[in-house]
Design a protein around this motif. Structure first.
Motif, short mmCIF file in Angstrom:
data_model
loop_
_atom_site.label_atom_id
_atom_site.label_comp_id
_atom_site.label_asym_id
_atom_site.label_seq_id
_atom_site.Cartn_x
_atom_site.Cartn_y
_atom_site.Cartn_z
N ILE A 167 4.36 -10.20 -9.33
CA ILE A 167 5.50 -10.30 -10.26
C ILE A 167 5.86 -8.92 -10.79
CG2 ILE A 167 6.26 -11.25 -12.46
CD1 ILE A 167 4.46 -13.70 -11.87
N GLY A 168 4.83 -8.13 -11.10
CA GLY A 168 5.06 -6.78 -11.61
C GLY A 168 5.85 -5.92 -10.63
N MET A 169 5.58 -6.07 -9.33
CA MET A 169 6.31 -5.28 -8.33
C MET A 169 7.80 -5.65 -8.32
SD MET A 169 3.99 -3.31 -7.07
CE MET A 169 4.97 -2.58 -5.80
N VAL A 193 13.38 -0.40 -2.62
CA VAL A 193 12.91 -0.95 -1.34
C VAL A 193 11.39 -0.96 -1.29
CG1 VAL A 193 12.86 -0.58 1.15
CG2 VAL A 193 15.01 -0.32 -0.11
N CYS A 194 10.75 0.12 -1.72
CA CYS A 194 9.28 0.19 -1.71
C CYS A 194 8.66 -0.91 -2.55
CB CYS A 194 8.82 1.57 -2.20
SG CYS A 194 9.13 2.91 -1.05
N CYS A 195 9.19 -1.13 -3.74
CA CYS A 195 8.64 -2.15 -4.63
C CYS A 195 8.82 -3.56 -4.05
CB CYS A 195 9.30 -2.06 -6.01
SG CYS A 195 8.85 -0.59 -6.95
N LEU A 196 9.96 -3.82 -3.46
CA LEU A 196 10.20 -5.15 -2.91
C LEU A 196 9.33 -5.42 -1.69
CD1 LEU A 196 14.10 -5.45 -3.24
CD2 LEU A 196 12.33 -6.52 -4.66
N ILE A 197 9.12 -4.42 -0.86
CA ILE A 197 8.22 -4.59 0.29
C ILE A 197 6.80 -4.88 -0.19
CG2 ILE A 197 7.11 -3.39 2.22
CD1 ILE A 197 9.76 -1.96 2.70
N ILE A 232 -0.32 1.35 -4.02
CA ILE A 232 0.08 2.72 -3.67
C ILE A 232 1.57 2.90 -3.90
CG2 ILE A 232 0.48 4.27 -1.70
CD1 ILE A 232 -2.23 3.37 -0.60
N PHE A 233 2.36 1.91 -3.46
CA PHE A 233 3.81 2.05 -3.53
C PHE A 233 4.33 1.84 -4.95
CE2 PHE A 233 2.76 0.91 0.83
CZ PHE A 233 3.37 1.95 1.51
N PHE A 234 3.58 1.08 -5.74
CA PHE A 234 3.99 0.95 -7.14
C PHE A 234 3.86 2.29 -7.85
CE2 PHE A 234 2.77 0.44 -11.61
CZ PHE A 234 3.93 -0.17 -12.09
#
Length: 727
Positions: free
Chosen positions: A593-595, A706-710, A463-465
Motif C-alpha cells: 500500500i505504501g508503494m 513507474v518505479c513505485c507502481l512496478i 530498493i525502488f522505494f
C-alpha cells in the motif's frame, strides 16, 4: 503511546533522535554545499550524494556482522556514534578541498553503519519477549517517530547557522542573490542590473557602493549623499533621460580600471562628461546624439549593438580596438590634444587649469577639495572595484556557512552519545538473554532458508522505494531552489516558520483531545487549553511576519519530519483500531500500500511541473527557471505530505517485518540486509540528477511513479508467501 512498552524503547528513541538530528542537518544541505563550495553540476553532486547515501546503509552489513559475531550490540552502537562525531568534526572545518570532504563523508558513513542497524536490532530483541511481542509494529512506529523528531528541527538548524554566518559578514540570505552570483561567476549573466539590485537588498546599501569600492564609499557615508551624486557628472543626467537608460548602463565601471590601464589612461578619462559636451557642441550635436549616434556607429562597426557597447562589461574590447580612432576624432573636433582635457588623475588640478571649480566636473560636492584635504589622489576616492569582488566574497561566505552547520551536527552526535551511554543499561544484553533461555529451539534449516528468501524479496522491492523517496535531498531540493517561488506571504509563511508550524500541529492536537469522544474531562480541558494557547501563538507570529519572507530551499525538508511526528500517532491509532476489529493489514500488505501511495506523491509533483521545460544549464551551472514559470510552494508541501504517509506505511513496517522474520542467529545481519537494500536504492539516486537536465521536469517525476507502481505490483504478487513466513 508509550504505554505498555519497555523502558529501553525510550533509550533507543532518544539516541536515534539525537543522531538523526545531526544526520539530517547535514543531509538537508549536503547537495547545496557540494554545488556552492565546489561548483559541481547536478550530475556530479548527485553522484557523490548517492555514493555517500549508499555507503551509509551498505556499511550496516559490516556493522551487523560485527555485532552478530561479538554479540556486543550496545558496544558497537557506541563506537558508531563516536566515529560519526569525528566525521562531522572534519566536515565542519572550513578551507578543505573536495577530497577531504569525501573522506569526512566516508567516516560518517562508517559510523552510521555500525550504529543504525544494530540499534534497530536492539529494539527488536526487546520485543522477542512474549510480554511485548504484540506491540512490535507500534514500537517500531514510535522508534521511527524518534528519527523524525530530530529530523524536523535539523533543516532549521542548518538554515539558522548559515544565516547567522552571513549576517556576521554583513550579508543577508536572498535566494535570487545566490542564483545571480552563481550565474555571474559562470560568466553567463547577461544583465547585471538585477544583481546590483539584490546586492543592495543584501547589504542595505546603495547599489553604486559595489561599483565604487574605494574611499568614495566612506565619503558618501560621511556626507549622507549617495554615490551617484559624485559620479553623475556634467551632462550625464541628460544623456540618461534622453536614452531612457539607467545611470548604471553608462557608469557600470566594474572593468573600467582595466579599460583605462589598457589604453594608458586613468579611469576618469572616460567620465569627463563636461568635456564630452564640448565635443558634442563642436560637432553640432546634443550629448545624447553624440553618445548614441557617433558611438553607436563605432559599436556597429564592431558588430555589436549600442547596448553592448554602452555596457561597460564589453567596453574593454571596444577601447582596445578603437581608442586611437576616438582620440583622433576628439582631437580633430576640439583642435587640441585629447590629453588636455582627459588626463584627470588629479581632478582639483584639472579644474584649476581650466578655470572651473571642481563642482563643474563632479556634481556640487567638490570632490577635488576632499581629495586635497586628505592628501590622496582623487583616484583613491574613485577606485571603482568590480562587481566580481562582491560576488566572490558573497559566495565564499555563503559556502563557508555550511561548514558551521555541519558543526551543529557534530554537537548533536555528542549529545546522542552521552544520553546513550548513560541509559544503555535499560537496553537488552543479547548474551544474557541467550544464557537465560537455554530452551530456545534451533530454527530448522528449511524454515530458515524460507525466511531468508522472503526477506530477500522484500529487500528487492524496497530498493525502488528508497531510490524514489530519497530524492527529497536531490531533485526535490533542485525543484525547491530552481522551480519554486523564493518568497511567501505571511499566511504561507506560517508553514515555513518552525515556531508557527509546531504551534499549528500542537493546536490541532489540542482540538483532537478536546473533541475526542473517549477523552476524559481533564483531557478535554487540557486539549481546549492547548488549542487556545497555540492558536494565540500562531496569531501573534502571523502579525509579526513581513509582507514577503525569503525561503531557503533546504527548509522544505522539515515537512517530511513534521508530518512523520504528527501523523505517526494517527497511523498507529488506525492500525490499532483495525487490529481490534481483526482487520489490520499484514506488514507485507502495508508495504505494498505504501508503494502505491508513494506513486501518488510523485503524481502531485508531476501535475505541478506540467509546462516546465528541461531544467536549464549554462556552462555547467544550473540556472533557475524564469520567474513567470515558478510554481507555488504548496506543490512540494503536498507532495511531502503524501510521501510521508507512504513512508509510514512502508519503512517502520519493513523494519518490524525484518525483526520478526529474521532467524535468531542472524538478527543483526538481516537488519543490515534491510539497510543494504536501502543502500542500493540510495546508490540509484543519481538517476534523478542524471535526467534532471535531460528531460522535461515532469518526466523526472514520471520515472519514479513507474518505479513505485512496478514495486507495488511485485509485492502484491508475492503477498501470500510473505504473509505465510510472518505468521
Amino acid at each position: 503511546m508509550f504505554k505498555g512498552h519497555p523502558k529501553g524503547l525510550y533509550v533507543a528513541f532518544l539516541a536515534n533522535m539525537g543522531e538523526r538530528f545531526g544526520f539530517y542537518t547535514m543531509m538537508g544541505i549536503l547537495v547545496l554545499f557540494l554545488q556552492a563550495k565546489f561548483n559541481l553540476d547536478a550530475g556530479k553532486a548527485g553522484l557523490i550524494y548517492s555514493i555517500f547515501y549508499f555507503s551509509i546503509y551498505a556499511l550496516a552489513l559490516l556493522g551487523g556482522f560485527i555485532a552478530d559475531r561479538t554479540q556486543n550490540y550496545k558496544g558497537v552502537v557506541a563506537v558508531g556514534v563516536t566515529i560519526m562525531f569525528l566525521g562531522y568534526f572534519l566536515l565542519a572545518i572550513p578551507g578543505f578541498g573536495l577530497v577531504v570532504a569525501c573522506v569526512a563523508l566516508g567516516t560518517i558513513a562508517l559510523g552510521n553503519g555500525l550504529f543504525k542497524g544494530n540499534l534497530q536490532a536492539l529494539v527488536g530483541q526487546m520485543y522477542d519477549n512474549p510480554q511485548y511481542s504484540g506491540l512490535r509494529d507500534s514500537a517500531y512506529s514510535i522508534f521511527y517517530m524518534g528519527i523524525n523528531v530530530g529530523a524536523m528541527f535539523a533543516p532549521n538548524a542548518a538554515v539558522w547557522v548559515q544565516k547567522w554566518y552571513l549576517k556576521q559578514n554583513g550579508y543577508e540570505f536572498f535566494p535570487k542573490t545566490y542564483n545571480l552570483c552563481k550565474q555571474f561567476s559562470a560568466d553567463s549573466l547577461k544583465e547585471t542590473s538585477q544583481l546590483y539590485k539584490y546586492a543592495s537588498d543584501v547589504t542595505g546599501q546603495h547599489v553604486t557602493d559595489f561599483i565604487d569600492l574605494g574611499k568614495l564609499g566612506e565619503f558618501t557615508n560621511a556626507t549622507g549623499k549617495p554615490v551617484t551624486d559624485f559620479i553623475d557628472m556634467g551632462k550625464l543626467g541628460e544623456v540618461v533621460n534622453a536614452t531612457g537608460k539607467p545611470v548604471i548602463d553608462f557608469v557600470d565601471l566594474g572593468k573600467l580600471g582595466e579599460v583605462a590601464k589598457a589604453a594608458g589612461l586613468s579611469f576618469t578619462d572616460f567620465m569627463d562628461m563636461e568635456k564630452l559636451g564640448e565635443v558634442a557642441k563642436a560637432a553640432d550635436q546634443s550629448v545624447a546624439d553624440f553618445v548614441m549616434n557617433k558611438l553607436g556607429e563605432v559599436a556597429n562597426a564592431t558588430g555589436q549593438s549600442v547596448s553592448d557597447f554602452m555596457d561597460m562589461g564589453k567596453l574593454g574590447g571596444f577601447v582596445k580596438n578603437y581608442m586611437d580612432m576616438l582620440s583622433k576624432t576628439a582631437s580633430d573636433v576640439t583642435g587640441q590634444p585629447v590629453s588636455d582635457f582627459m588626463d584627470l588623475s588629479k581632478l582639483g588640478e584639472v579644474a584649476n587649469a581650466t578655470g572651473q571649480s571642481a563642482s563643474d566636473f563632479m556634481d556640487m560636492n567638490k570632490l577635488g577639495e576632499v581629495a586635497n584635504a586628505t592628501g590622496q589622489f582623487v583616484t583613491e576616492f574613485m577606485d571603482l572595484g568590480k562587481l566580481g569582488e562582491f560576488v566572490n566574497n558573497y559566495l565564499n561566505v555563503f559556502s563557508t556557512g555550511y561548514h558551521y552547520a555541519f558543526g551543529i551536527a557534530g554537537v548533536a552526535m555528542l549529545i546522542s552519545l552521552t544520553s546513550y551511554l548513560f541509559f544503555k543499561r535499560h537496553l537488552p544484553e543479547k548474551k544474557n538473554i541467550e544464557a537465560g533461555s537455554a530452551d530456545v529451539p534451533q530454527m530448522p534449516k528449511a524454515e530458515e532458508k524460507q525466511r531468508l528468501l522472503a526477506l530477500g524479496l522484500v529487500f528487492l522491492v524496497v530498493i525502488f522505494f528508497w531510490m524514489s523517496f530519497h530524492q527529497n535531498g536531490l531533485t526535490m531540493t533542485f525543484f525547491a531552489r530552481d522551480c519554486t517561488v523564493t518568497s511567501v506571504a505571511p499566511l504561507s509563511n506560517l508553514l515555513f516558520d518552525i515556531r508557527s508550524l509546531l504551534s499549528i500541529g500542537l493546536g490541532v492536537l489540542g482540538l483532537v483531545l478536546a473533541l475526542k469522544p473517549s477523552s476524559t474531562g481533564k483531557t478535554r480541558l487540557l486539549g481546549a487549553v492547548m488549542a487556545v494557547v497555540f492558536g494565540a501563538v500562531v496569531y501573534y507570529l502571523y502579525n509579526g511576519f513581513k509582507d514577503e519572507t525569503q525561503i531557503n530551499p533546504a527548509i522544505f525538508q522539515q515537512f517530511n519530519a513534521f508530518f512523520v511526528v504528527f501523523l505517526t500517532p494517527v497511523i498507529v491509532g488506525l492500525f490499532a483500531w483495525l487490529r481490534s476489529k481483526g482487520k489490520e493489514p499484514s506488514a507485507p500488505r502495508k508495504i505494498g500500500i505504501g508503494m502505491i501511495i508513494a506513486a501518488l506523491g510523485f503524481v502531485v509533483l508531476l501535475i505541478g511541473s506540467l509546462g516546465m521545460p528541461i531544467a536549464p544549464v549554462v556552462k555547467g551551472h544550473q540556472i533557475p527557471l524564469q520567474e513567470t514559470m515558478l510554481v507555488s510552494t504548496q506543490w512540494l508541501i503536498q507532495s511531502y505530505l503524501v510521501l510521508t504517509i507512504a513512508e509510514l506505511f512502508l519503512s517502520p513496517m519493513g523494519i518490524s517485518f525484518v525483526s520478526k522474520v529474521a532467524p535468531p542467529r542472524l538478527q543483526g545481519l538481516m537488519q543490515g540486509g534491510w539497510l543494504c537494500a536501502t543502500a542500493i536504492g540510495n546508490q540509484l539516486l543519481f538517476v534523478g540528477p542524471f535526467f534532471w537536465s535531460r528531460v522535461p521536469i515532469w518526466g523526472v517525476w514520471l520515472i519514479f511513479i513507474v518505479c513505485c507502481l512496478i514495486s507495488a505490483t511485485v509485492i502484491f504478487s508475492l503477498l501470500r508467501r510473505l504473509e505465510l513466513v510472518a505468521k
